[in-house]
Scaffold this active site. Structure first.
Site, PDB file in Angstrom:
ATOM      1  N   SER A 183      56.041  26.297  30.395  1.00 55.22           N
ATOM      2  CA  SER A 183      55.791  27.157  31.563  1.00 55.22           C
ATOM      3  C   SER A 183      56.298  26.518  32.850  1.00 55.22           C
ATOM      4  CB  SER A 183      54.293  27.422  31.708  1.00 55.22           C
ATOM      5  OG  SER A 183      53.807  28.106  30.597  1.00 55.22           O
ATOM      6  N   GLU A 188      66.209  38.336  30.371  1.00 57.73           N
ATOM      7  CA  GLU A 188      65.462  38.008  29.150  1.00 57.73           C
ATOM      8  C   GLU A 188      64.134  38.780  29.136  1.00 57.73           C
ATOM      9  OE1 GLU A 188      64.413  33.852  28.579  1.00 57.73           O
ATOM     10  OE2 GLU A 188      63.558  34.268  26.604  1.00 57.73           O
ATOM     11  N   ARG A 189      63.498  38.849  30.304  1.00 60.68           N
ATOM     12  CA  ARG A 189      62.200  39.542  30.377  1.00 60.68           C
ATOM     13  C   ARG A 189      62.355  41.033  30.146  1.00 60.68           C
ATOM     14  NH1 ARG A 189      60.289  35.315  35.072  1.00 60.68           N
ATOM     15  NH2 ARG A 189      59.888  33.680  33.538  1.00 60.68           N
ATOM     16  N   GLN A 216      44.658  48.442  11.979  1.00 56.16           N
ATOM     17  CA  GLN A 216      43.334  49.038  11.743  1.00 56.16           C
ATOM     18  C   GLN A 216      43.467  50.395  11.030  1.00 56.16           C
ATOM     19  OE1 GLN A 216      40.819  47.145  12.538  1.00 56.16           O
ATOM     20  NE2 GLN A 216      39.230  48.534  11.834  1.00 56.16           N
ATOM     21  N   GLY A 248      44.197  50.169   7.474  1.00 55.19           N
ATOM     22  CA  GLY A 248      43.161  49.563   6.631  1.00 55.19           C
ATOM     23  C   GLY A 248      43.724  48.365   5.888  1.00 55.19           C
ATOM     24  N   GLY A 249      43.295  48.177   4.649  1.00 51.15           N
ATOM     25  CA  GLY A 249      43.730  47.022   3.853  1.00 51.15           C
ATOM     26  C   GLY A 249      45.246  46.966   3.719  1.00 51.15           C
ATOM     27  N   GLY A 287      58.335  33.306  29.345  1.00 50.99           N
ATOM     28  CA  GLY A 287      57.330  33.280  30.422  1.00 50.99           C
ATOM     29  C   GLY A 287      56.075  33.976  29.939  1.00 50.99           C
ATOM     30  N   GLU A 320      50.360  34.758  31.744  1.00 46.15           N
ATOM     31  CA  GLU A 320      49.766  34.124  32.925  1.00 46.15           C
ATOM     32  C   GLU A 320      50.850  33.775  33.950  1.00 46.15           C
ATOM     33  OE1 GLU A 320      49.152  33.202  29.714  1.00 46.15           O
ATOM     34  OE2 GLU A 320      47.197  34.178  29.596  1.00 46.15           O
TER      35      GLU A 320
HETATM   36  C1  LIG Z   1      59.070  31.634  18.463  1.00 42.54           C
HETATM   37  C2  LIG Z   1      59.402  31.002  19.778  1.00 42.54           C
HETATM   38  C3  LIG Z   1      60.700  31.007  20.232  1.00 42.54           C
HETATM   39  C4  LIG Z   1      61.029  30.374  21.438  1.00 42.54           C
HETATM   40  N1  LIG Z   1      62.336  30.294  21.823  1.00 42.54           N
HETATM   41  C5  LIG Z   1      62.673  29.514  22.902  1.00 42.54           C
HETATM   42  C6  LIG Z   1      64.045  29.269  23.236  1.00 42.54           C
HETATM   43  O1  LIG Z   1      64.973  29.801  22.606  1.00 42.54           O
HETATM   44  N2  LIG Z   1      64.313  28.437  24.274  1.00 42.54           N
HETATM   45  C7  LIG Z   1      63.334  27.843  25.014  1.00 42.54           C
HETATM   46  O2  LIG Z   1      63.655  27.098  25.934  1.00 42.54           O
HETATM   47  N3  LIG Z   1      62.019  28.071  24.728  1.00 42.54           N
HETATM   48  C8  LIG Z   1      61.676  28.879  23.687  1.00 42.54           C
HETATM   49  N4  LIG Z   1      60.356  29.093  23.382  1.00 42.54           N
HETATM   50  C9  LIG Z   1      59.324  28.476  24.206  1.00 42.54           C
HETATM   51  C10 LIG Z   1      58.567  29.442  25.095  1.00 42.54           C
HETATM   52  O3  LIG Z   1      59.385  29.865  26.157  1.00 42.54           O
HETATM   53  C11 LIG Z   1      57.313  28.707  25.565  1.00 42.54           C
HETATM   54  O4  LIG Z   1      56.450  28.578  24.438  1.00 42.54           O
HETATM   55  C12 LIG Z   1      56.612  29.396  26.702  1.00 42.54           C
HETATM   56  O5  LIG Z   1      57.381  29.395  27.853  1.00 42.54           O
HETATM   57  C13 LIG Z   1      55.254  28.725  27.026  1.00 42.54           C
HETATM   58  O6  LIG Z   1      55.386  27.350  27.135  1.00 42.54           O
HETATM   59  P1  LIG Z   1      54.411  26.388  26.285  1.00 42.54           P
HETATM   60  O7  LIG Z   1      54.401  26.867  24.894  1.00 42.54           O
HETATM   61  O8  LIG Z   1      54.824  24.991  26.503  1.00 42.54           O
HETATM   62  O9  LIG Z   1      52.977  26.639  26.882  1.00 42.54           O
HETATM   63  P2  LIG Z   1      52.326  25.843  28.123  1.00 42.54           P
HETATM   64  O10 LIG Z   1      53.283  25.849  29.247  1.00 42.54           O
HETATM   65  O11 LIG Z   1      51.820  24.544  27.616  1.00 42.54           O
HETATM   66  O12 LIG Z   1      51.093  26.792  28.471  1.00 42.54           O
HETATM   67  C14 LIG Z   1      49.903  26.765  27.701  1.00 42.54           C
HETATM   68  C15 LIG Z   1      48.966  27.837  28.245  1.00 42.54           C
HETATM   69  O13 LIG Z   1      48.659  27.564  29.607  1.00 42.54           O
HETATM   70  C16 LIG Z   1      48.943  28.680  30.400  1.00 42.54           C
HETATM   71  N5  LIG Z   1      49.402  28.264  31.725  1.00 42.54           N
HETATM   72  C17 LIG Z   1      50.401  27.411  32.034  1.00 42.54           C
HETATM   73  N6  LIG Z   1      50.539  27.306  33.363  1.00 42.54           N
HETATM   74  C18 LIG Z   1      49.607  28.123  33.912  1.00 42.54           C
HETATM   75  C19 LIG Z   1      49.246  28.464  35.253  1.00 42.54           C
HETATM   76  N7  LIG Z   1      49.903  27.963  36.310  1.00 42.54           N
HETATM   77  N8  LIG Z   1      48.225  29.337  35.439  1.00 42.54           N
HETATM   78  C20 LIG Z   1      47.561  29.859  34.384  1.00 42.54           C
HETATM   79  N9  LIG Z   1      47.868  29.580  33.100  1.00 42.54           N
HETATM   80  C21 LIG Z   1      48.876  28.728  32.868  1.00 42.54           C
HETATM   81  C22 LIG Z   1      50.052  29.428  29.661  1.00 42.54           C
HETATM   82  O14 LIG Z   1      50.131  30.774  30.076  1.00 42.54           O
HETATM   83  C23 LIG Z   1      49.588  29.242  28.229  1.00 42.54           C
HETATM   84  O15 LIG Z   1      48.617  30.211  27.948  1.00 42.54           O
HETATM   85  C24 LIG Z   1      60.011  29.776  22.209  1.00 42.54           C
HETATM   86  C25 LIG Z   1      58.676  29.829  21.769  1.00 42.54           C
HETATM   87  C26 LIG Z   1      58.370  30.405  20.567  1.00 42.54           C
HETATM   88  C27 LIG Z   1      56.953  30.395  20.107  1.00 42.54           C
END
Ligand SMILES: Cc1cc2nc3c(=O)[nH]c(=O)nc-3n(C[C@H](O)[C@H](O)[C@H](O)COP(=O)(O)OP(=O)(O)OC[C@H]3O[C@@H](n4cnc5c(N)ncnc54)[C@H](O)[C@@H]3O)c2cc1C
Length: 388
Positions: free
Chosen positions: A138, A251-252, A345, A348-349, A373, A376
């Site tokens: 994040s 991306e979003r 839901q 069902g199963g 992203g 949060e």
């Molecule tokens: C299947 C998959 C594919 C992916 N593909 C890519 C890819 O191609 N390239 C790439 O770079 N990344 C990729 N990602 C990574 C993805 O972008 C990150 O998992 C995501 O951005 C969240 O980062 P994190 O997992 O480190 O969570 P963290 O940053 O550790 O966050 C953990 C929790 O804390 C919350 N949090 C963090 N900061 C705040 C804040 N300021 N306020 C409130 N809550 C907060 C988050 O919302 C989350 O709920 C992928 C992830 C998955 C699971």
């Protein structure tokens, strides 16, 4: 009949022709195999080539580099149709070029563009974007992977040390657009650099096993004194944060589209199932509880799609849509969370069985409010935009 009544005014005959062509592609090349590919945690590399030959991978990129003319609505059409196979993993991996290439297309040198873009758009090579690190995803401004400029007898290089994780297409990519720290702490010290698979000091770790997106590979990447030619820098040094944030916008939108497509598929599955499945001597669709559930699902989805098309129209017109796309992504993923939950839901199963499409939609959906992203982080962006 689809449960959607949204008829966006943005589609013309070129979008309709593309839709028909992607639909044929999905029916012929993907549908017959997708369940096997999901179980195998992979799909054949030749699918990239087939999608490249059909011009799908090049949509919206410069024709000079092998692109196919297209606007943001062509991208949405492609996303909506390719999702009909019901595999977010396939879509994420086949589409990883769309998060890896735009920074190169926008800010890369002509040499980089000519080298990388045509090969990826043709499907001969695979591209991935690597930002997230084991210490966090994040907080992009906290990227730790360091790139130090060094001069050797062979010229100027960046020496990379650090690691990345959760990288889509990371196992089999040929090109990686990597976020590195070239400067001081904070967002002003980040750059993007292109790393090629066979670069000494670069290695790929495990194919991470996951709840969702089984057909997609997700990798850890390691850089140990990895020497990358200085000319692989994408744009100017220390301007990577801006490039990453710009990249996130499209991306979003695509993740919003995936969420809406997931919702649509789940809803369509339910509309058919409630007519055929009987309980207590009546089709379950005759019960008001079920009817109202479906009505709420359909209503939320209509709103979500309308938001998405509105954001796309803003992008098309070159308007600032940072707040709007963050809102649309959160609304779409809230909607798909609700719809996929209720779809299981209603089934069902059977909703828990791998043979039913809603089972995979439910699992695949879970990533959508985390990737690109989190929910949060979207709210953080929206609150800043609201001046809070
Ligand atoms: C299947 C998959 C594919 C992916 N593909 C890519 C890819 O191609 N390239 C790439 O770079 N990344 C990729 N990602 C990574 C993805 O972008 C990150 O998992 C995501 O951005 C969240 O980062 P994190 O997992 O480190 O969570 P963290 O940053 O550790 O966050 C953990 C929790 O804390 C919350 N949090 C963090 N900061 C705040 C804040 N300021 N306020 C409130 N809550 C907060 C988050 O919302 C989350 O709920 C992928 C992830 C998955 C699971």
């Amino acid at each position: 009949m689809s449960a959607s009544a949204v008829i966006p005014p943005y589609y013309d005959e070129t979008h309709d022709a593309l839709r028909a062509s992607v639909r044929r592609f999905v029916e012929k090349e993907i549908m017959p195999h997708i369940s096997d590919w999901e179980e195998q945690n992979s799909f054949p590399r030749e699918l990239y080539k087939k999608a490249g030959d059909a011009g799908f991978l090049g949509l919206g990129y410069d024709e000079k580099y092998g692109g196919t003319p297209g606007d943001v609505f062509h991208k949405l059409v492609f996303s909506e149709e390719i999702m009909r196979a019901g595999s977010g993993g396939l879509v994420a991996s086949l589409g990883s070029l769309d998060i890896a290439l735009p920074p190169i297309a926008k800010w890369g040198s002509d040499v980089l563009k000519e080298k990388v873009i045509p090969q990826v758009l043709s499907g001969d090579k695979i591209a991935a974007l690597a930002i997230t690190e084991p210490s966090g995803g994040s907080d992009v401004a906290a990227v730790k992977t360091r790139a130090e400029k060094v001069t050797t007898e062979d010229g100027e290089f960046y020496k990379l040390n650090g690691s990345k994780t959760f990288i889509t297409s990371g196992m089999r990519a040929d090109y990686y657009t990597v976020a590195v720290r070239t400067g001081d702490d904070g967002f002003g010290g980040i750059s993007l650099i292109l790393v090629e698979k066979d670069t000494p000091g670069f290695s790929v770790g495990r194919n991470l096993k996951k709840m969702c997106w089984w057909a997609s590979d997700t990798a850890e990447l390691f850089f140990e004194d990895c020497l990358v030619p200085a000319e692989n820098l994408i744009g100017k040094e220390n301007t990577g944060f801006f490039a990453i944030m710009t990249n996130f916008q499209s991306e979003r939108l695509m993740l919003t589209s995936m969420a809406n497509a997931t919702s649509q598929l789940a809803l369509d599955e339910c509309m058919a199932y409630v007519r055929e499945r009987e309980a207590f001597g009546r089709p379950i669709g005759k019960y008001q509880v079920i009817k109202h559930k479906l009505v709420e699902m359909a209503t939320k989805l209509e709103v979500s799609k309308t938001m998405m098309y509105n954001v796309a129209a803003m992008m098309h017109a070159g308007k600032d849509q940072v707040k709007a796309v963050s809102m649309a992504k959160n609304f779409a993923t809230d909607t798909s969370d609700f719809i996929t939950y209720e779809a299981v839901q209603i089934f069902g199963g059977m909703g828990l069985m791998r043979e039913s499409k809603v089972e995979r939609l439910y699992r695949d959906n879970r990533i959508l409010s985390i990737g690109g992203g989190t929910r949060e982080i979207m709210n953080e962006i929206i609150s800043k935009q609201l001046g809070l």
